[in-house]
Design a protein around this motif. Structure first.
Motif, PDB file in Angstrom:
ATOM      1  N   UNK A   1       0.832  -1.189   0.000  1.00 17.67           N
ATOM      2  CA  UNK A   1       0.000   0.000   0.000  1.00 17.67           C
ATOM      3  C   UNK A   1       0.874   1.249   0.000  1.00 17.67           C
ATOM      4  N   UNK A   2       0.441   2.278  -0.683  1.00 18.07           N
ATOM      5  CA  UNK A   2       1.221   3.513  -0.744  1.00 18.07           C
ATOM      6  C   UNK A   2       1.312   4.184   0.617  1.00 18.07           C
ATOM      7  N   UNK A   3       0.311   3.997   1.442  1.00 22.16           N
ATOM      8  CA  UNK A   3       0.312   4.633   2.765  1.00 22.16           C
ATOM      9  C   UNK A   3       1.361   4.026   3.691  1.00 22.16           C
ATOM     10  N   UNK A   4       1.705   2.772   3.499  1.00 25.95           N
ATOM     11  CA  UNK A   4       2.643   2.101   4.386  1.00 25.95           C
ATOM     12  C   UNK A   4       4.094   2.265   3.971  1.00 25.95           C
ATOM     13  N   UNK A   5       4.378   2.970   2.893  1.00 27.44           N
ATOM     14  CA  UNK A   5       5.754   3.205   2.501  1.00 27.44           C
ATOM     15  C   UNK A   5       6.415   4.150   3.503  1.00 27.44           C
ATOM     16  N   UNK A   6       7.699   3.986   3.767  1.00 25.82           N
ATOM     17  CA  UNK A   6       8.371   4.831   4.759  1.00 25.82           C
ATOM     18  C   UNK A   6       8.336   6.318   4.430  1.00 25.82           C
ATOM     19  N   UNK A   7       8.332   6.665   3.134  1.00 29.50           N
ATOM     20  CA  UNK A   7       8.312   8.079   2.761  1.00 29.50           C
ATOM     21  C   UNK A   7       7.025   8.747   3.218  1.00 29.50           C
ATOM     22  N   UNK A   8       5.894   8.120   3.000  1.00 36.49           N
ATOM     23  CA  UNK A   8       4.620   8.704   3.392  1.00 36.49           C
ATOM     24  C   UNK A   8       4.425   8.669   4.893  1.00 36.49           C
ATOM     25  N   UNK A   9       4.938   7.656   5.564  1.00 36.37           N
ATOM     26  CA  UNK A   9       4.831   7.619   7.030  1.00 36.37           C
ATOM     27  C   UNK A   9       5.614   8.762   7.646  1.00 36.37           C
ATOM     28  N   UNK A  10       6.740   9.153   7.037  1.00 36.60           N
ATOM     29  CA  UNK A  10       7.530  10.248   7.588  1.00 36.60           C
ATOM     30  C   UNK A  10       6.810  11.581   7.455  1.00 36.60           C
ATOM     31  N   UNK A  11       5.892  11.693   6.518  1.00 31.47           N
ATOM     32  CA  UNK A  11       5.135  12.936   6.371  1.00 31.47           C
ATOM     33  C   UNK A  11       3.936  13.006   7.303  1.00 31.47           C
ATOM     34  N   UNK A  12       3.440  11.868   7.755  1.00 27.61           N
ATOM     35  CA  UNK A  12       2.225  11.869   8.564  1.00 27.61           C
ATOM     36  C   UNK A  12       2.466  11.622  10.043  1.00 27.61           C
ATOM     37  N   UNK A  13       3.564  11.007  10.417  1.00 27.16           N
ATOM     38  CA  UNK A  13       3.829  10.708  11.828  1.00 27.16           C
ATOM     39  C   UNK A  13       4.668  11.809  12.462  1.00 27.16           C
ATOM     40  N   UNK A  14       4.519  11.962  13.762  1.00 29.14           N
ATOM     41  CA  UNK A  14       5.301  12.944  14.503  1.00 29.14           C
ATOM     42  C   UNK A  14       6.749  12.479  14.602  1.00 29.14           C
ATOM     43  N   UNK A  15       7.677  13.424  14.561  1.00 23.91           N
ATOM     44  CA  UNK A  15       9.092  13.110  14.690  1.00 23.91           C
ATOM     45  C   UNK A  15       9.449  13.192  16.170  1.00 23.91           C
ATOM     46  N   UNK A  16       9.902  12.090  16.730  1.00 26.31           N
ATOM     47  CA  UNK A  16      10.298  12.037  18.128  1.00 26.31           C
ATOM     48  C   UNK A  16      11.807  11.873  18.203  1.00 26.31           C
ATOM     49  N   UNK A  17      12.439  12.648  19.055  1.00 29.47           N
ATOM     50  CA  UNK A  17      13.875  12.579  19.255  1.00 29.47           C
ATOM     51  C   UNK A  17      14.119  11.902  20.593  1.00 29.47           C
TER      52      UNK A  17
END
Length: 89
Positions: free
Chosen positions: A9-25
Motif C-alpha cells: 500500500x502507498x500509505x505504508x511506505x516509509x516516505x509517506x509515514x515520515x510525512x504523517x507521523x510525529x518526529x520524536x527525538x
C-alpha cells in the motif's frame, strides 16, 4: 487470484509515514527535549547544581512515557493552557 499478494500500500511506505507521523527525538518531542536541556544547562552552569541532571533524566523518562501513547500530547497541552475562557461560569 487477483495478483495483489505482493503489492504494498502507498500509505505504508516509509516516505509517506515520515510525512504523517510525529518526529520524536529519543522518544520525546523535539521542543520538550530542547526545553529540558536548556533548563538543566542553566542550572548546572549558573548555580553549579549538578544534581539537576538526575531530575532532567527523570523528566525525560516522563516525557517519553507520555509521548508513547500520543505523540501530540505536549502540543495539545500547550494549546489547552493558552486557550481563552469565553464563558465565565
Amino acid at each position: 487470484m487477483d495478483g495483489q499478494e505482493g503489492a504494498v500500500s502507498w500509505y505504508n511506505l516509509p516516505f509517506y509515514r515520515s510525512l504523517t507521523e510525529e518526529i520524536l527525538f529519543m522518544g520525546a518531542p523535539r521542543n520538550v527535549i530542547i526545553l529540558n536541556g536548556i533548563v538543566s544547562f542553566m542550572f548546572v552552569m549558573y548555580f553549579h547544581f549538578v544534581y539537576i541532571l538526575l531530575l532532567s533524566v527523570a523528566v525525560h523518562a516522563l516525557c517519553v512515557y507520555l509521548a508513547k501513547d500520543d505523540a501530540q500530547f505536549f502540543d495539545c497541552l500547550s494549546q489547552y493552557m493558552y486557550k481563552e475562557n469565553y464563558y465565565s461560569t
